[in-house]
Design a protein around this motif. Structure first.
Motif, mmCIF file in Angstrom:
data_model
loop_
_atom_site.group_PDB
_atom_site.id
_atom_site.type_symbol
_atom_site.label_atom_id
_atom_site.label_comp_id
_atom_site.label_asym_id
_atom_site.label_seq_id
_atom_site.Cartn_x
_atom_site.Cartn_y
_atom_site.Cartn_z
ATOM 1 N N VAL A 173 9.922 10.417 36.407
ATOM 2 C CA VAL A 173 9.866 11.814 36.852
ATOM 3 C C VAL A 173 10.420 12.636 35.686
ATOM 4 O O VAL A 173 11.620 12.811 35.540
ATOM 5 C CB VAL A 173 10.675 12.041 38.144
ATOM 6 C CG1 VAL A 173 10.405 13.452 38.688
ATOM 7 C CG2 VAL A 173 10.328 11.009 39.206
ATOM 8 N N ASP A 174 9.511 13.078 34.834
ATOM 9 C CA ASP A 174 9.929 13.659 33.562
ATOM 10 C C ASP A 174 9.672 15.155 33.442
ATOM 11 O O ASP A 174 10.094 15.774 32.474
ATOM 12 C CB ASP A 174 9.236 12.923 32.404
ATOM 13 C CG ASP A 174 7.716 12.961 32.527
ATOM 14 O OD1 ASP A 174 7.203 13.263 33.632
ATOM 15 O OD2 ASP A 174 7.030 12.683 31.520
ATOM 16 N N ALA B 208 4.247 15.808 42.096
ATOM 17 C CA ALA B 208 3.324 14.755 42.561
ATOM 18 C C ALA B 208 4.011 13.727 43.460
ATOM 19 O O ALA B 208 3.357 13.083 44.288
ATOM 20 C CB ALA B 208 2.712 14.046 41.341
ATOM 21 N N VAL B 209 5.327 13.574 43.306
ATOM 22 C CA VAL B 209 6.027 12.480 44.002
ATOM 23 C C VAL B 209 5.816 12.487 45.528
ATOM 24 O O VAL B 209 5.440 11.461 46.106
ATOM 25 C CB VAL B 209 7.534 12.466 43.630
ATOM 26 C CG1 VAL B 209 8.316 11.504 44.520
ATOM 27 C CG2 VAL B 209 7.705 12.082 42.166
ATOM 28 N N PRO B 210 6.021 13.635 46.219
ATOM 29 C CA PRO B 210 5.815 13.578 47.686
ATOM 30 C C PRO B 210 4.379 13.254 48.069
ATOM 31 O O PRO B 210 4.136 12.589 49.090
ATOM 32 C CB PRO B 210 6.215 14.986 48.161
ATOM 33 C CG PRO B 210 6.352 15.833 46.953
ATOM 34 C CD PRO B 210 6.537 14.933 45.784
ATOM 35 N N ALA C 204 11.148 18.412 47.914
ATOM 36 C CA ALA C 204 10.270 17.401 48.538
ATOM 37 C C ALA C 204 10.267 16.112 47.718
ATOM 38 O O ALA C 204 10.124 15.012 48.263
ATOM 39 C CB ALA C 204 8.854 17.953 48.672
ATOM 40 N N CYS C 205 10.450 16.251 46.413
ATOM 41 C CA CYS C 205 10.545 15.069 45.543
ATOM 42 C C CYS C 205 11.870 14.351 45.825
ATOM 43 O O CYS C 205 11.900 13.131 46.001
ATOM 44 C CB CYS C 205 10.461 15.511 44.077
ATOM 45 S SG CYS C 205 10.931 14.256 42.885
ATOM 46 N N ALA C 206 12.949 15.133 45.891
ATOM 47 C CA ALA C 206 14.273 14.545 46.176
ATOM 48 C C ALA C 206 14.247 13.797 47.506
ATOM 49 O O ALA C 206 14.871 12.741 47.652
ATOM 50 C CB ALA C 206 15.325 15.653 46.208
ATOM 51 N N GLU C 207 13.494 14.303 48.452
ATOM 52 C CA GLU C 207 13.416 13.695 49.781
ATOM 53 C C GLU C 207 12.533 12.441 49.766
ATOM 54 O O GLU C 207 12.846 11.431 50.392
ATOM 55 C CB GLU C 207 12.842 14.739 50.765
ATOM 56 C CG GLU C 207 12.662 14.266 52.180
ATOM 57 C CD GLU C 207 13.968 13.850 52.842
ATOM 58 O OE1 GLU C 207 14.881 14.687 52.881
ATOM 59 O OE2 GLU C 207 14.060 12.702 53.313
ATOM 60 N N TYR D 141 17.498 7.439 43.031
ATOM 61 C CA TYR D 141 17.397 8.160 41.763
ATOM 62 C C TYR D 141 18.028 7.283 40.683
ATOM 63 O O TYR D 141 19.145 6.794 40.856
ATOM 64 C CB TYR D 141 18.166 9.486 41.797
ATOM 65 C CG TYR D 141 17.899 10.375 42.992
ATOM 66 C CD1 TYR D 141 16.682 10.342 43.679
ATOM 67 C CD2 TYR D 141 18.872 11.269 43.432
ATOM 68 C CE1 TYR D 141 16.455 11.158 44.777
ATOM 69 C CE2 TYR D 141 18.655 12.104 44.521
ATOM 70 C CZ TYR D 141 17.446 12.033 45.196
ATOM 71 O OH TYR D 141 17.224 12.844 46.286
ATOM 72 N N ARG D 142 17.310 7.118 39.583
ATOM 73 C CA ARG D 142 17.898 6.381 38.470
ATOM 74 C C ARG D 142 18.301 7.397 37.400
ATOM 75 O O ARG D 142 17.481 8.184 36.941
ATOM 76 C CB ARG D 142 16.905 5.372 37.898
ATOM 77 C CG ARG D 142 17.502 4.516 36.781
ATOM 78 C CD ARG D 142 17.302 5.133 35.433
ATOM 79 N NE ARG D 142 18.174 4.558 34.430
ATOM 80 C CZ ARG D 142 17.776 4.186 33.218
ATOM 81 N NH1 ARG D 142 16.531 4.311 32.881
ATOM 82 N NH2 ARG D 142 18.644 3.726 32.357
#
Ligand code: SF4
Length: 437
Positions: A85-86, A93-95, A127-130, A135-136
């Motif tokens: 996730v850069d 796009a993640v969700p 929404a990505c955090a969810e 998280y790395r």
């Protein structure tokens, strides 16, 4: 009063000679960390089975490509999949990726790999955090100078808010510069300075541990923290992880960073990870292999599973033991049979897993001649000893250690498959389960 009678049996001359003990050291005790929720959730550490994970190499903003690769990795057996996730497009796009994966029945937890601007991406894209399960972050590049603390705490606060796990992943290639300079200065001033490389190893350990402590101070519980301290040289890696384990009880992610390509990467990572696992260190593993251009990314999953299985930690697929062949085998029959059986097992496994619970513990041996063939075949559940040069053209088959039949002729491979499937049905099928109840 009854007295114990002395054991009149002779002392066992084999006792205490060594081979009676074969196995790894007890697992290093770590906090158990639940990653994800619902169907795909896994536990890392706390004595749970060692988890296999992998990472995509697609552009995360390319939703189609990322969904396809995550599902390939998950179907190959990856129990966690990390994605880069850069930038904003990737975070947005993640969700959508999560939703698409859930729709096709792939519930593997997703791990977001953040560098430099993770604090911003997580704040700007709730929404990505969810959608991410973990998280790395890398303490060496989470931020610099006075911004470092606030950026680090922003990420930890997001993890607390959304109930997520954090991997604090120190890396040799992006080691915390301030910490390293401080330790180098202290070392130079000391009466007995140590080797500069040893200072770097200490910096890796301290970077991981102090960041984890800071995350705890900010309110992230220990059972939501996983630590890694990846180095690219085998002996350094072993030394660093031994020290991390000695000084803490955080769940541990093992991996050799930049392991490399082909056999070099596999051997180096297996040597490092294998030694540590044998010492009881490591709760989840990842092989950082460089694929051939256009190569199969799932190789890293397969190799991780094979390491865990050959060392006796977990079972994933039936094992096929095959001899290497030598001058006693002038034909390629046994190589072809070993390959065909292995491929047949691999392609049948998704179905077998549902129909034949426990089948992953099956052992099959395919041997090239009479020298080790019958002996090795007897140790397997099912073994076949093919004829070597000059031997009569027949192949004895051993089932549960006893010679059961002899195969001959052009259909030998098919006949052997039939024998294997009959055995699987008998031992792992519904009939066997009914009889056991
Ligand atoms: S089992 Fe036979 S063919 Fe296979 S390596 Fe040994 S001697 Fe050679």
């Amino acid at each position: 009063m009854e007295t114990m009678e002395a054991d009149s049996r002779p002392a066992n001359p084999l006792a205490g000679t060594g081979p009676e003990i074969a196995g790894p050291a007890p697992r290093h005790r770590t906090a158990g960390v639940r990653v994800g929720a619902g169907e795909g959730a896994v536990t890392v550490g706390g004595g749970a089975p060692i988890v296999v994970q992998s990472m995509t190499n697609t552009d995360t903003a390319d939703i189609d490509a990322t969904v396809a690769q995550v599902s390939q990795l998950a179907r190959a057996g990856s129990e966690l999949v990390r994605i880069t996730v850069d930038r904003d497009e990737a975070a947005a796009a993640v969700p959508k990726i999560r939703e698409r994966l859930d729709r096709i029945g792939v519930h593997v937890p997703l791990v977001g790999d953040f560098h430099y601007i993770g604090h911003k991406l997580l704040s700007d894209h709730p929404a990505c955090a969810e959608a991410l399960a973990k998280y790395r972050i890398n303490p060496g590049n989470v931020g610099f100078k006075e911004k470092k603390d606030t950026q680090f705490s922003t990420i930890i606060e997001q993890a607390i808010r959304y109930g997520k796990t954090v991997r604090i992943g120190a890396n040799w290639g992006s080691l915390d510069g301030e910490l390293l300079t401080h330790l180098m200065d202290e070392n130079a001033k000391s009466a007995r300075p140590i080797d500069a490389r040893a200072v770097m190893r200490e910096a890796m350990v301290q970077s991981a541990l102090s960041s984890a402590q800071r995350a705890e101070d900010l309110g992230l519980p220990k059972d939501r923290i996983i630590l890694s301290a990846k180095v690219s040289a085998v002996q350094d890696l072993i030394a660093v992880y031994r020290e991390v384990a000695r000084r803490s009880d955080y769940a541990i992610h093992l991996g050799l960073t930049e392991a490399g390509m082909g056999s070099k990467g596999i051997v180096a990572a297996s040597a490092a990870i294998g030694v540590l696992l044998q010492e009881g260190i490591g709760d989840t593993i990842r092989y950082s292999l460089t694929p051939e251009p256009g190569g199969d990314r799932t190789v890293e999953v397969k190799v991780a599973q094979e390491l865990l299985q050959t060392m006796g930690f977990r079972t994933f697929v039936p094992l096929v033991a095959a001899c290497p062949g030598c001058g006693r085998t002038t034909s390629t029959t046994f190589q072809e049979l070993a390959r065909d059986i292995q491929n047949w097992i691999a392609t049948s496994m998704p179905e077998w897993k549902k129909t034949y619970p426990g089948v992953e513990g099956l052992n099959v041996a395919v041997m090239g001649c009479i020298v080790n063939g019958p002996g090795e075949s007897k140790h397997a559940d099912i073994g076949i000893s093919l004829p070597g040069t000059g031997e009569s053209p027949s192949a004895p088959v051993f089932i549960d250690g006893k010679k059961a039949m002899t195969l001959r002729g052009a259909n030998l491979a098919k006949d052997f498959e039939t024998i294997v499937i009959d055995y699987i049905e008998r031992r792992f099928g519904q009939g066997a389960r009914n009889a056991a109840e």
